[in-house]
Design an enzyme around this catalytic site. Structure first.
Site, PDB file in Angstrom:
ATOM      1  N   TYR A 155     -38.979  42.483 -22.498  1.00  0.00           N
ATOM      2  CA  TYR A 155     -40.021  41.926 -21.823  1.00  0.00           C
ATOM      3  C   TYR A 155     -39.679  41.242 -20.376  1.00  0.00           C
ATOM      4  O   TYR A 155     -40.324  41.784 -19.531  1.00  0.00           O
ATOM      5  CB  TYR A 155     -40.628  40.529 -22.771  1.00  0.00           C
ATOM      6  CG  TYR A 155     -41.729  39.941 -22.191  1.00  0.00           C
ATOM      7  CD1 TYR A 155     -43.111  40.629 -22.197  1.00  0.00           C
ATOM      8  CD2 TYR A 155     -41.655  38.738 -21.443  1.00  0.00           C
ATOM      9  CE1 TYR A 155     -44.127  39.868 -21.763  1.00  0.00           C
ATOM     10  CE2 TYR A 155     -42.703  37.904 -21.138  1.00  0.00           C
ATOM     11  CZ  TYR A 155     -44.088  38.260 -21.052  1.00  0.00           C
ATOM     12  OH  TYR A 155     -45.307  37.966 -20.677  1.00  0.00           O
ATOM     13  N   LYS A 159     -40.959  42.632 -16.719  1.00  0.00           N
ATOM     14  CA  LYS A 159     -41.792  41.924 -15.781  1.00  0.00           C
ATOM     15  C   LYS A 159     -40.766  41.702 -14.405  1.00  0.00           C
ATOM     16  O   LYS A 159     -41.333  41.952 -13.287  1.00  0.00           O
ATOM     17  CB  LYS A 159     -41.836  40.540 -16.533  1.00  0.00           C
ATOM     18  CG  LYS A 159     -42.914  40.373 -17.600  1.00  0.00           C
ATOM     19  CD  LYS A 159     -43.978  41.001 -17.320  1.00  0.00           C
ATOM     20  CE  LYS A 159     -45.139  40.841 -18.427  1.00  0.00           C
ATOM     21  NZ  LYS A 159     -46.276  41.440 -18.130  1.00  0.00           N
TER      22      LYS A 159
HETATM   23  P1  NAP Z   1     -52.943  38.726 -24.962  1.00  0.00           P
HETATM   24  O1  NAP Z   1     -53.798  37.509 -25.563  1.00  0.00           O
HETATM   25  O2  NAP Z   1     -52.052  39.123 -26.219  1.00  0.00           O
HETATM   26  O3  NAP Z   1     -53.666  39.841 -24.403  1.00  0.00           O
HETATM   27  C1  NAP Z   1     -53.260  41.076 -24.228  1.00  0.00           C
HETATM   28  C2  NAP Z   1     -54.341  42.024 -23.840  1.00  0.00           C
HETATM   29  O4  NAP Z   1     -53.834  43.143 -23.379  1.00  0.00           O
HETATM   30  C3  NAP Z   1     -55.077  42.455 -24.911  1.00  0.00           C
HETATM   31  O5  NAP Z   1     -56.466  42.473 -24.700  1.00  0.00           O
HETATM   32  C4  NAP Z   1     -54.888  43.628 -25.506  1.00  0.00           C
HETATM   33  O6  NAP Z   1     -55.607  44.460 -26.283  1.00  0.00           O
HETATM   34  C5  NAP Z   1     -54.414  44.376 -24.123  1.00  0.00           C
HETATM   35  N1  NAP Z   1     -53.416  45.311 -24.441  1.00  0.00           N
HETATM   36  C6  NAP Z   1     -52.398  45.432 -25.041  1.00  0.00           C
HETATM   37  N2  NAP Z   1     -51.841  46.508 -25.164  1.00  0.00           N
HETATM   38  C7  NAP Z   1     -52.632  47.332 -24.325  1.00  0.00           C
HETATM   39  C8  NAP Z   1     -52.404  48.883 -24.000  1.00  0.00           C
HETATM   40  N3  NAP Z   1     -51.483  49.663 -24.454  1.00  0.00           N
HETATM   41  N4  NAP Z   1     -53.715  49.353 -23.283  1.00  0.00           N
HETATM   42  C9  NAP Z   1     -54.471  48.396 -22.965  1.00  0.00           C
HETATM   43  N5  NAP Z   1     -54.772  47.233 -23.173  1.00  0.00           N
HETATM   44  C10 NAP Z   1     -53.723  46.474 -24.031  1.00  0.00           C
HETATM   45  O7  NAP Z   1     -51.926  38.257 -23.839  1.00  0.00           O
HETATM   46  P2  NAP Z   1     -52.191  37.129 -22.819  1.00  0.00           P
HETATM   47  O8  NAP Z   1     -51.489  36.026 -23.203  1.00  0.00           O
HETATM   48  O9  NAP Z   1     -53.457  37.265 -22.281  1.00  0.00           O
HETATM   49  O10 NAP Z   1     -51.318  37.907 -21.373  1.00  0.00           O
HETATM   50  C11 NAP Z   1     -51.778  38.557 -20.600  1.00  0.00           C
HETATM   51  C12 NAP Z   1     -50.700  39.156 -19.648  1.00  0.00           C
HETATM   52  O11 NAP Z   1     -50.090  38.004 -18.985  1.00  0.00           O
HETATM   53  C13 NAP Z   1     -49.721  39.988 -19.975  1.00  0.00           C
HETATM   54  O12 NAP Z   1     -49.182  40.865 -19.129  1.00  0.00           O
HETATM   55  C14 NAP Z   1     -48.531  38.949 -20.286  1.00  0.00           C
HETATM   56  O13 NAP Z   1     -47.432  39.466 -20.439  1.00  0.00           O
HETATM   57  C15 NAP Z   1     -48.737  38.129 -19.254  1.00  0.00           C
HETATM   58  N6  NAP Z   1     -48.075  36.758 -19.330  1.00  0.00           N
HETATM   59  C16 NAP Z   1     -48.786  35.698 -20.260  1.00  0.00           C
HETATM   60  C17 NAP Z   1     -48.006  34.522 -20.527  1.00  0.00           C
HETATM   61  C18 NAP Z   1     -48.677  33.579 -21.528  1.00  0.00           C
HETATM   62  O14 NAP Z   1     -47.963  32.629 -21.752  1.00  0.00           O
HETATM   63  N7  NAP Z   1     -49.616  33.814 -22.260  1.00  0.00           N
HETATM   64  C19 NAP Z   1     -47.118  34.135 -19.763  1.00  0.00           C
HETATM   65  C20 NAP Z   1     -46.499  35.168 -18.585  1.00  0.00           C
HETATM   66  C21 NAP Z   1     -46.994  36.351 -18.542  1.00  0.00           C
HETATM   67  P3  NAP Z   1     -55.951  44.189 -27.845  1.00  0.00           P
HETATM   68  O15 NAP Z   1     -56.722  42.997 -27.901  1.00  0.00           O
HETATM   69  O16 NAP Z   1     -56.860  45.392 -28.249  1.00  0.00           O
HETATM   70  O17 NAP Z   1     -54.488  44.016 -28.614  1.00  0.00           O
END
Ligand code: NAP
Length: 248
Positions: A155, A159
């Site tokens: 991961y 990133k």
């Molecule tokens: P999340 O709740 O797991 O949501 C991820 C979304 O991406 C879901 O809608 C998922 O679809 C979709 N997805 C996964 N694989 C995909 C693919 N191959 N093609 C198209 N869509 C896909 O994650 P989040 O926490 O909102 O995170 C969003 C972004 O922020 C990510 O890039 C994550 O790495 C980054 N981020 C998050 C955090 C945190 O603390 N949450 C911190 C730093 C960075 P499904 O619902 O169908 O699975």
């Protein structure tokens, strides 16, 4: 921040941070393409919320790590709305494991969905953005891509890759009026972080100068700013949205 008549693609926007970004950009006036891979019902319900705001919204399901799916996603968006102004590379996954136990699949899947997707989506939208000499590309990195994290080598590499990619493409397309930036969220409360136990969350809280975990809205506000005309002189930048965590 006025995004009236702008067209934005937000990948992975059926839930979590992506959904909140989609609603925020729609609230600022943009028409939105919702992309997701799994659940069509949740993507459609986000689109319905946007239509209720009197904006247009299209659901384009597909895997952002697939070249064919990304071509279809961007071409459908452009055919429907006539242009693409804003791309938010948000879709991402984790497959956490100490490196010694990490499988080839754990590595490849995370790199494909988190990093290859950013290359594919950005390349596809540039065709439209360079022609119109205006565009905004905003990709979701992470504090983990800056500081590293045990158990998240795949991961963190994905990133950190987004950060290098962002800085390079900002240099390639700046002369075309296109800005390319990344956001590095810290700990944001979504399904991705839900599985962490309370004791661990308390540990994290102690490492955050502001003293609390972030909300998807905190990230969405930063995206809306970077997408706006007001941010026209910011490119190749990584904006930490982390309560001060990476400054430590
Ligand atoms: P999340 O709740 O797991 O949501 C991820 C979304 O991406 C879901 O809608 C998922 O679809 C979709 N997805 C996964 N694989 C995909 C693919 N191959 N093609 C198209 N869509 C896909 O994650 P989040 O926490 O909102 O995170 C969003 C972004 O922020 C990510 O890039 C994550 O790495 C980054 N981020 C998050 C955090 C945190 O603390 N949450 C911190 C730093 C960075 P499904 O619902 O169908 O699975």
């Amino acid at each position: 921040m006025d995004l009236t008549n702008k067209v934005a693609i937000v990948t992975g926007s059926g839930r979590g941070i992506g959904k909140t970004i989609a609603l925020k950009l729609a609230g600022a006036g943009a028409n939105i393409v919702i992309n997701d891979i799994g659940d069509p019902a949740s993507a459609e319900s986000v689109a319905e919320e946007i239509r209720a705001m009197k904006r247009e919204s299209l659901v384009a399901l597909g895997d952002v790590s697939s070249s064919a799916d990304v071509t279809k996603l961007v071409e459908t968006a452009a055919a429907t709305f006539g242009k693409v102004d804003i791309l938010v590379n948000n879709a991402g996954i984790t497959r956490d494991r100490l490196l010694i136990r990490m499988t080839d699949e754990d590595w490849d899947k995370v790199i494909a969905i988190n990093l290859r997707s950013v290359f594919l989506c950005t390349r596809a939208v540039l065709k439209y953005m360079t022609r119109q000499r205006w565009g905004r590309i905003i990709s979701m990195a992470s504090v983990v891509g800056i500081a590293g994290n045990a158990g998240q080598a795949n991961y963190a590499a994905s990133k950190a890759g987004i950060i290098g990619f962002t800085k390079s493409i900002a240099k390639e397309v700046g002369s075309r009026g296109i800005t390319v930036n990344a956001i590095a969220p810290g700990f944001i409360e979504t399904q991705m972080t839900q599985s962490l136990d309370e004791a661990w969350k308390e540990e994290i809280r102690k490492r955050i100068p502001l003293g609390f975990l972030g909300a998807p809205q905190d990230v969405a506000e930063a995206v809306a700013f970077l997408a706006s005309e007001e941010a026209r002189y910011i490119t190749g930048h990584v904006l930490n949205v982390d309560g001060g965590m990476t400054g430590l």
